[in-house]
Design a protein around this motif. Structure first.
Motif, PDB file in Angstrom:
ATOM      1  N   GLU A  85       0.850  -1.177   0.000  1.00  0.00           N
ATOM      2  CA  GLU A  85       0.000   0.000   0.000  1.00  0.00           C
ATOM      3  C   GLU A  85       0.890   1.233   0.000  1.00  0.00           C
ATOM      4  O   GLU A  85       1.835   1.311   0.778  1.00  0.00           O
ATOM      5  CB  GLU A  85      -0.924   0.013   1.219  1.00  0.00           C
ATOM      6  N   VAL A  86       0.570   2.168  -0.883  1.00  0.00           N
ATOM      7  CA  VAL A  86       1.343   3.397  -1.027  1.00  0.00           C
ATOM      8  C   VAL A  86       0.447   4.560  -0.612  1.00  0.00           C
ATOM      9  O   VAL A  86      -0.700   4.642  -1.046  1.00  0.00           O
ATOM     10  CB  VAL A  86       1.827   3.560  -2.484  1.00  0.00           C
ATOM     11  N   ASN A  87       0.977   5.436   0.204  1.00  0.00           N
ATOM     12  CA  ASN A  87       0.201   6.548   0.735  1.00  0.00           C
ATOM     13  C   ASN A  87       0.112   7.699  -0.277  1.00  0.00           C
ATOM     14  O   ASN A  87       0.484   8.834   0.003  1.00  0.00           O
ATOM     15  CB  ASN A  87       0.805   7.030   2.058  1.00  0.00           C
ATOM     16  N   PRO A  96      -4.587   8.261  -8.877  1.00  0.00           N
ATOM     17  CA  PRO A  96      -4.216   9.100 -10.023  1.00  0.00           C
ATOM     18  C   PRO A  96      -2.768   9.590  -9.952  1.00  0.00           C
ATOM     19  O   PRO A  96      -2.056   9.571 -10.956  1.00  0.00           O
ATOM     20  CB  PRO A  96      -5.208  10.263  -9.961  1.00  0.00           C
ATOM     21  N   ARG A  97      -2.328  10.019  -8.778  1.00  0.00           N
ATOM     22  CA  ARG A  97      -0.942  10.495  -8.630  1.00  0.00           C
ATOM     23  C   ARG A  97       0.035   9.331  -8.756  1.00  0.00           C
ATOM     24  O   ARG A  97       1.092   9.468  -9.384  1.00  0.00           O
ATOM     25  CB  ARG A  97      -0.770  11.199  -7.278  1.00  0.00           C
ATOM     26  N   PHE A  98      -0.320   8.185  -8.184  1.00  0.00           N
ATOM     27  CA  PHE A  98       0.536   7.005  -8.280  1.00  0.00           C
ATOM     28  C   PHE A  98       0.751   6.624  -9.747  1.00  0.00           C
ATOM     29  O   PHE A  98       1.881   6.375 -10.171  1.00  0.00           O
ATOM     30  CB  PHE A  98      -0.075   5.827  -7.512  1.00  0.00           C
ATOM     31  N   ILE A  99      -0.321   6.589 -10.525  1.00  0.00           N
ATOM     32  CA  ILE A  99      -0.223   6.221 -11.941  1.00  0.00           C
ATOM     33  C   ILE A  99       0.620   7.243 -12.693  1.00  0.00           C
ATOM     34  O   ILE A  99       1.436   6.879 -13.551  1.00  0.00           O
ATOM     35  CB  ILE A  99      -1.622   6.069 -12.573  1.00  0.00           C
ATOM     36  N   GLU A 100       0.457   8.513 -12.379  1.00  0.00           N
ATOM     37  CA  GLU A 100       1.274   9.558 -13.007  1.00  0.00           C
ATOM     38  C   GLU A 100       2.764   9.295 -12.758  1.00  0.00           C
ATOM     39  O   GLU A 100       3.579   9.379 -13.678  1.00  0.00           O
ATOM     40  CB  GLU A 100       0.878  10.918 -12.431  1.00  0.00           C
ATOM     41  N   LEU A 101       3.119   8.957 -11.537  1.00  0.00           N
ATOM     42  CA  LEU A 101       4.521   8.669 -11.194  1.00  0.00           C
ATOM     43  C   LEU A 101       4.987   7.359 -11.832  1.00  0.00           C
ATOM     44  O   LEU A 101       6.094   7.272 -12.363  1.00  0.00           O
ATOM     45  CB  LEU A 101       4.689   8.610  -9.675  1.00  0.00           C
ATOM     46  N   PHE A 102       4.129   6.328 -11.783  1.00  0.00           N
ATOM     47  CA  PHE A 102       4.460   5.016 -12.338  1.00  0.00           C
ATOM     48  C   PHE A 102       4.698   5.096 -13.842  1.00  0.00           C
ATOM     49  O   PHE A 102       5.577   4.418 -14.380  1.00  0.00           O
ATOM     50  CB  PHE A 102       3.315   4.034 -12.048  1.00  0.00           C
ATOM     51  N   TRP A 136      11.920   2.497  -8.538  1.00  0.00           N
ATOM     52  CA  TRP A 136      11.225   1.299  -8.100  1.00  0.00           C
ATOM     53  C   TRP A 136      11.732   0.015  -8.765  1.00  0.00           C
ATOM     54  O   TRP A 136      11.231  -1.063  -8.470  1.00  0.00           O
ATOM     55  CB  TRP A 136       9.709   1.455  -8.249  1.00  0.00           C
ATOM     56  N   GLN A 137      12.760   0.139  -9.611  1.00  0.00           N
ATOM     57  CA  GLN A 137      13.399  -1.042 -10.184  1.00  0.00           C
ATOM     58  C   GLN A 137      14.867  -1.017  -9.768  1.00  0.00           C
ATOM     59  O   GLN A 137      15.710  -0.409 -10.436  1.00  0.00           O
ATOM     60  CB  GLN A 137      13.255  -1.059 -11.709  1.00  0.00           C
ATOM     61  N   GLU A 138      15.127  -1.660  -8.643  1.00  0.00           N
ATOM     62  CA  GLU A 138      16.473  -1.650  -8.066  1.00  0.00           C
ATOM     63  C   GLU A 138      17.522  -2.144  -9.055  1.00  0.00           C
ATOM     64  O   GLU A 138      17.339  -3.161  -9.709  1.00  0.00           O
ATOM     65  CB  GLU A 138      16.500  -2.539  -6.817  1.00  0.00           C
ATOM     66  N   ILE A 173       5.596  -4.615 -23.821  1.00  0.00           N
ATOM     67  CA  ILE A 173       4.350  -4.269 -23.141  1.00  0.00           C
ATOM     68  C   ILE A 173       3.221  -5.089 -23.752  1.00  0.00           C
ATOM     69  O   ILE A 173       3.014  -5.081 -24.968  1.00  0.00           O
ATOM     70  CB  ILE A 173       4.037  -2.760 -23.269  1.00  0.00           C
ATOM     71  N   THR A 174       2.464  -5.807 -22.891  1.00  0.00           N
ATOM     72  CA  THR A 174       1.384  -6.671 -23.368  1.00  0.00           C
ATOM     73  C   THR A 174      -0.008  -6.141 -23.045  1.00  0.00           C
ATOM     74  O   THR A 174      -0.976  -6.508 -23.701  1.00  0.00           O
ATOM     75  CB  THR A 174       1.524  -8.087 -22.775  1.00  0.00           C
ATOM     76  N   LYS A 175      -0.108  -5.283 -22.016  1.00  0.00           N
ATOM     77  CA  LYS A 175      -1.412  -4.716 -21.678  1.00  0.00           C
ATOM     78  C   LYS A 175      -1.212  -3.373 -20.987  1.00  0.00           C
ATOM     79  O   LYS A 175      -0.370  -3.232 -20.115  1.00  0.00           O
ATOM     80  CB  LYS A 175      -2.199  -5.649 -20.754  1.00  0.00           C
ATOM     81  N   ARG A 176      -2.004  -2.408 -21.408  1.00  0.00           N
ATOM     82  CA  ARG A 176      -1.992  -1.083 -20.787  1.00  0.00           C
ATOM     83  C   ARG A 176      -3.450  -0.684 -20.577  1.00  0.00           C
ATOM     84  O   ARG A 176      -4.133  -0.272 -21.516  1.00  0.00           O
ATOM     85  CB  ARG A 176      -1.281  -0.070 -21.675  1.00  0.00           C
ATOM     86  N   ASP A 177      -3.909  -0.857 -19.363  1.00  0.00           N
ATOM     87  CA  ASP A 177      -5.276  -0.513 -18.996  1.00  0.00           C
ATOM     88  C   ASP A 177      -5.209   0.334 -17.721  1.00  0.00           C
ATOM     89  O   ASP A 177      -5.747  -0.035 -16.681  1.00  0.00           O
ATOM     90  CB  ASP A 177      -6.098  -1.786 -18.770  1.00  0.00           C
ATOM     91  N   LEU A 178      -4.470   1.453 -17.821  1.00  0.00           N
ATOM     92  CA  LEU A 178      -4.304   2.331 -16.661  1.00  0.00           C
ATOM     93  C   LEU A 178      -5.596   3.106 -16.427  1.00  0.00           C
ATOM     94  O   LEU A 178      -6.259   3.478 -17.380  1.00  0.00           O
ATOM     95  CB  LEU A 178      -3.128   3.284 -16.896  1.00  0.00           C
ATOM     96  N   PRO A 179      -6.002   3.266 -15.194  1.00  0.00           N
ATOM     97  CA  PRO A 179      -5.228   3.104 -13.964  1.00  0.00           C
ATOM     98  C   PRO A 179      -5.360   1.733 -13.302  1.00  0.00           C
ATOM     99  O   PRO A 179      -4.985   1.561 -12.145  1.00  0.00           O
ATOM    100  CB  PRO A 179      -5.829   4.177 -13.051  1.00  0.00           C
TER     101      PRO A 179
END
Length: 106
Positions: free
Chosen positions: A8-10, A14-20, A29-31, A67-73
């Motif tokens: 869970e991210v605080n 919408p903001r999470f998807i913008e950053l992602f 987020w990809q070490e 990329i196989t699927k993009r159904d954001l958010p």
């Protein structure tokens, strides 16, 4: 093998998807990610291919992402391939009212 991770991210979904969805944030987020280079298609869109280079300790790993699927958010999925390895990754994003649950299946 199949693994599922969830956190869970605080941050609102919408903001999470913008950053992602911003490639500049991939190393956050990809070490170990050293570079992300588009190969074909429109980056982040279905069918797009990109080369990802990771440093894992002293070892360099090159992966091709498709990329196989993009159904954001709701969902963002892809396949990651390197010599002798094929990995499917499904990212799902659940709105928790001001927070986001990010679930990754690989």
């Amino acid at each position: 093998m199949k693994y599922t991770c969830s956190t869970e991210v605080n941050v609102s979904r919408p903001r999470f998807i913008e950053l992602f969805d911003d490639p500049a944030n991939l190393p956050k987020w990809q070490e170990g990610l050293q570079s992300f280079t588009p190969i074909s298609g429109t980056p982040g869109q279905v069918g797009a291919k990109s080369n990802l280079v990771f440093l894992m300790g002293k070892r360099r790993v090159d992966l091709v992402e498709t990329i196989t699927k993009r159904d954001l958010p709701h969902e963002f999925s892809g396949v990651y391939e390197t010599k002798g390895v094929w990995n499917s990754v499904v990212n799902r994003f659940e709105d928790l009212g001001g927070k986001t649950r990010w679930t990754l299946e690989t």
